[in-house]
Design a protein around this motif. Structure first.
Motif, short mmCIF file in Angstrom:
data_model
loop_
_atom_site.label_atom_id
_atom_site.label_comp_id
_atom_site.label_asym_id
_atom_site.label_seq_id
_atom_site.Cartn_x
_atom_site.Cartn_y
_atom_site.Cartn_z
N SER A 148 -0.55 5.15 -10.35
CA SER A 148 -0.91 4.24 -9.24
C SER A 148 -1.90 3.18 -9.71
O SER A 148 -1.84 2.04 -9.26
CB SER A 148 -1.44 5.02 -8.05
N VAL A 149 -2.80 3.56 -10.63
CA VAL A 149 -3.72 2.56 -11.20
C VAL A 149 -2.90 1.49 -11.93
O VAL A 149 -3.16 0.30 -11.82
CB VAL A 149 -4.74 3.23 -12.16
N LEU A 190 1.25 7.28 -6.26
CA LEU A 190 0.14 8.22 -6.45
C LEU A 190 0.64 9.66 -6.26
O LEU A 190 0.32 10.56 -7.06
CB LEU A 190 -0.98 7.90 -5.45
N ILE A 191 1.43 9.86 -5.21
CA ILE A 191 1.91 11.21 -4.90
C ILE A 191 2.92 11.68 -5.95
O ILE A 191 2.86 12.81 -6.43
CB ILE A 191 2.50 11.25 -3.47
N LEU A 216 -10.78 -5.53 -6.77
CA LEU A 216 -9.59 -6.33 -7.06
C LEU A 216 -10.00 -7.76 -7.44
O LEU A 216 -9.52 -8.32 -8.42
CB LEU A 216 -8.71 -6.35 -5.79
N ILE A 249 2.15 2.07 -3.41
CA ILE A 249 1.10 2.60 -4.29
C ILE A 249 0.80 4.06 -3.94
O ILE A 249 0.61 4.90 -4.83
CB ILE A 249 -0.17 1.71 -4.22
N ILE A 250 0.81 4.37 -2.65
CA ILE A 250 0.57 5.77 -2.25
C ILE A 250 1.71 6.67 -2.74
O ILE A 250 1.49 7.76 -3.25
CB ILE A 250 0.40 5.86 -0.71
N PHE A 267 -2.62 9.82 -10.67
CA PHE A 267 -3.65 8.78 -10.64
C PHE A 267 -3.27 7.57 -11.49
O PHE A 267 -3.34 6.43 -11.03
CB PHE A 267 -4.99 9.26 -11.22
N TYR A 268 -2.95 7.86 -12.73
CA TYR A 268 -2.82 6.76 -13.68
C TYR A 268 -1.62 5.87 -13.38
O TYR A 268 -1.65 4.67 -13.63
CB TYR A 268 -2.82 7.28 -15.12
N SER A 298 0.82 -1.21 0.00
CA SER A 298 0.00 0.00 0.00
C SER A 298 0.86 1.27 0.00
O SER A 298 0.55 2.24 -0.69
CB SER A 298 -0.90 0.03 1.25
N LEU A 302 -1.48 -0.92 -9.48
CA LEU A 302 -2.48 -1.89 -9.04
C LEU A 302 -2.76 -2.92 -10.13
O LEU A 302 -2.85 -4.12 -9.88
CB LEU A 302 -3.79 -1.18 -8.66
N ASN A 303 -2.90 -2.42 -11.37
CA ASN A 303 -3.21 -3.34 -12.48
C ASN A 303 -2.06 -4.30 -12.78
O ASN A 303 -2.28 -5.41 -13.26
CB ASN A 303 -3.57 -2.53 -13.73
N PHE A 330 -12.75 -1.96 -1.86
CA PHE A 330 -11.57 -2.08 -2.73
C PHE A 330 -11.32 -3.54 -3.11
O PHE A 330 -11.08 -3.87 -4.27
CB PHE A 330 -10.34 -1.49 -2.02
#
Lengths: 477, 57
Positions: free
Chosen positions: A74-75, A66-67, A105, A62-63, A71-72, A59, A78-79, A101
């Motif tokens: 971090s997506v 993101l920072i 997933l 991923i954060i 957005f894309y 996690s 996840l993907n 969430f």
């Protein structure tokens, strides 16, 4: 067979997943079990040999993505995990997490079958099995769930637990160095904890009775242990000094474990160590309480009401093989808790709806509310019958109004019935107008039959008929 | 979690919500929309309990 379990919750939930994994291996000895956990909690599953491969969700990474990347990015991160998992070719993905969430997933990971929270193709939430639906509508503090979380995990996974699924002690028991009591002073939330001054009195009383004590816990609980040591220096303080494996070994070899609702209590259940569980209204002991044979639960509404003498007597009683007064007994890992607290109108209603239990007796207010529900469901039926002929705005409005009225009765004793209705609505998939109308009509009919059944059973009860069987024709979950 | 990160995540949720609305309006239900919704739920679960109370079933 290749199975992936998703367990993205914390230590306690991961420990409570162990028996389900054991049961899956018992049922399918050749199956390959993978599990996805959050990186932070990997150590809670690493000790279990039945898991063939551990996957982690990082996690924090991923954060950070993101920072730093938006957005894309971090997506994408996840993907990428979804892609790696999908490539494994799982026969089944079992989501034991019960979060929004995890539903996304689970839906995205390729698999022949799925269980647990999932999503429809338009992203709206739904359930891949009936026990997840039950969990959604009836579980949580304040709700009337009747199934222990460990048993619920197993049911979501499509299996049942037996006593053998709790026998992890041989993995951790070391040569005995004398009898002792392992005490965990903390819990995940202050409202779940016995006050430290009460613990101090408990420890003092036990030491006076020559009971050896080992304090266990994590680094955040060092100050609690120091409070005890300042007053009773003779206890063995291991708080913040042990690895997970060592904690398992200490609990496995203890004569008794004592503590509140926390992950060491779950460890005691896995080790078969009798536990004295101090439980308060902030948790439901029948959902997360001890499972080891001979365990006992002491209940008070507030931690401040729990007397040190009662706790010390309870621990000593278990240690010395005596009766523990005013406690709830756990006979075996598969037996149910029997006590007054989880017996109520609402819990009887849950038993009636899901487990063919007996119909609760209605009082005058209940009868009035049931009449309102009946009027609403008749209105719903009328509205949906009109919709069978085509879209009609005024019928839609009437349906919405009746559903709002039903929702407004959530704070009554019929709460479990209304939550059942809402969960059933969630199960209706996105579809063309007429398919949705037909499925909705079927749901309203089931709802109406349930209401009529409760009403009929109570009429028969009031008339003193000995032919009453309010549960006939009702199907379990 | 660091308070600055928490604030960043809260701001991100607001931005993502706007993006969700735009995608829904312009393209309908797409893979991109579902990805954004998944990210929204992931972020909500990272926030303190009070933030997520209403969002976790």
């Amino acid at each position: 067979m290749k199975i992936l379990l998703l367990q993205l919750a914390r230590f306690g939930d991961i420990f409570q997943t162990w028996p389900t994994i054991h049961a899956l291996k018992r049922n399918f000895p050749d199956c390959e079990i993978h599990i996805l956990v959050r990186s932070k909690f990997e150590s809670a599953i690493a000790l279990l040999p039945q898991v063939d491969r551990i996957w982690t969700l990082d996690s924090e990474k991923i954060i950070r993505t993101l920072i730093d990347g938006g957005f894309y990015a971090s997506v994408e991160s996840l993907n990428s995990l979804v892609h790696q998992l999908s490539e494994q070719g799982f026969d089944q993905v079992i989501n034991l997490t019960f979060s929004n969430f995890s539903g996304f997933l689970t839906t995205k990971i390729s698999s022949k079958t799925k269980r647990g929270y999932v999503r429809f193709r338009d992203g709206t939430p739904t359930f891949a099995d009936s026990y997840s639906k039950y969990f959604y509508s009836q579980t949580g503090v304040g709700e009337s769930n009747q199934i222990h979380v460990c048993d619920l995990f197993a049911k979501v996974a499509g299996t049942e637990l037996c006593n053998e699924d709790w026998n992890f002690k041989p993995l951790f028991q070391r040569s005995q160095t004398g009898r002792y009591v392992a005490i965990h002073l903390g819990a995940s939330h202050p409202k779940k904890c016995l006050p430290i001054h009460t613990w101090s009195e408990v420890v003092d009383q036990l030491v006076k009775k020559q009971v050896p004590i080992k304090l266990i816990g994590n680094k955040d609980e060092i100050r609690l242990a120091e409070y005890i040591l300042d007053r009773t220096p003779s206890v063995d303080n291991l708080v913040g000094k042990t690895t997970f494996k060592e904690t398992f070994e200490i609990v496995a070899s203890a004569s008794v474990f004592a503590g509140c609702d926390s992950s060491p209590l779950q460890i005691a259940s896995l080790m078969g160590t009798p536990a004295l569980n101090l439980s308060f209204a902030t948790v439901n002991y029948w959902e997360t309480g001890p499972k080891s044979s001979g365990s006992r639960i002491l209940f008070e509404t507030y931690p401040s009401q729990m007397k040190a003498e009662r706790v010390a007597d309870g621990i000593y009683g278990l240690y010395d093989g005596q009766v523990v007064k005013d406690s709830i007994e756990v006979k075996s890992p598969t037996s149910k808790y029997i006590s007054g607290r989880n017996s109520s109108f609402e819990s009887d209603l849950v038993r009636l709806i899901y487990f063919s239990g007996e119909c609760p007796v209605l009082n005058e207010i209940d009868r009035q509310i049931l009449n309102i529900l009946k009027a609403c469901v008749f209105e719903l039926e009328r509205g949906v019958n009109v919709l069978r002929k085509g879209f009609n705005q005024s019928s839609m409005d009437r349906i919405n109004l009746s559903e709002q009225k039903i929702e407004s009765l959530k704070n009554t004793r019929f709460r479990p019935l209304i939550f059942w209705f809402e969960a059933e609505k969630i199960m209706i998939p996105p579809s063309d107008f007429m398919t949705a109308v037909v499925k909705t009509q079927n749901l309203y009919l089931t709802f109406k039959n349930l209401i009529l059944k409760i009403q009929k059973a109570n009429k028969e009860f009031l008339s003193g008929s000995d032919q009453v069987d309010p549960t006939r024709h009702l199907n379990p979950v | 979690m660091d308070e600055q990160i928490v604030e960043h995540l809260r701001d991100t949720l607001v931005k993502l919500s706007k993006l969700e609305d735009v995608i829904k309006k312009d393209k309908g239900i797409t893979e991109e929309l579902l990805d954004i919704q998944m990210l929204v739920e992931f972020i909500k679960e990272q926030l303190p309990y009070e933030d997520t109370l209403a969002s976790i079933g």
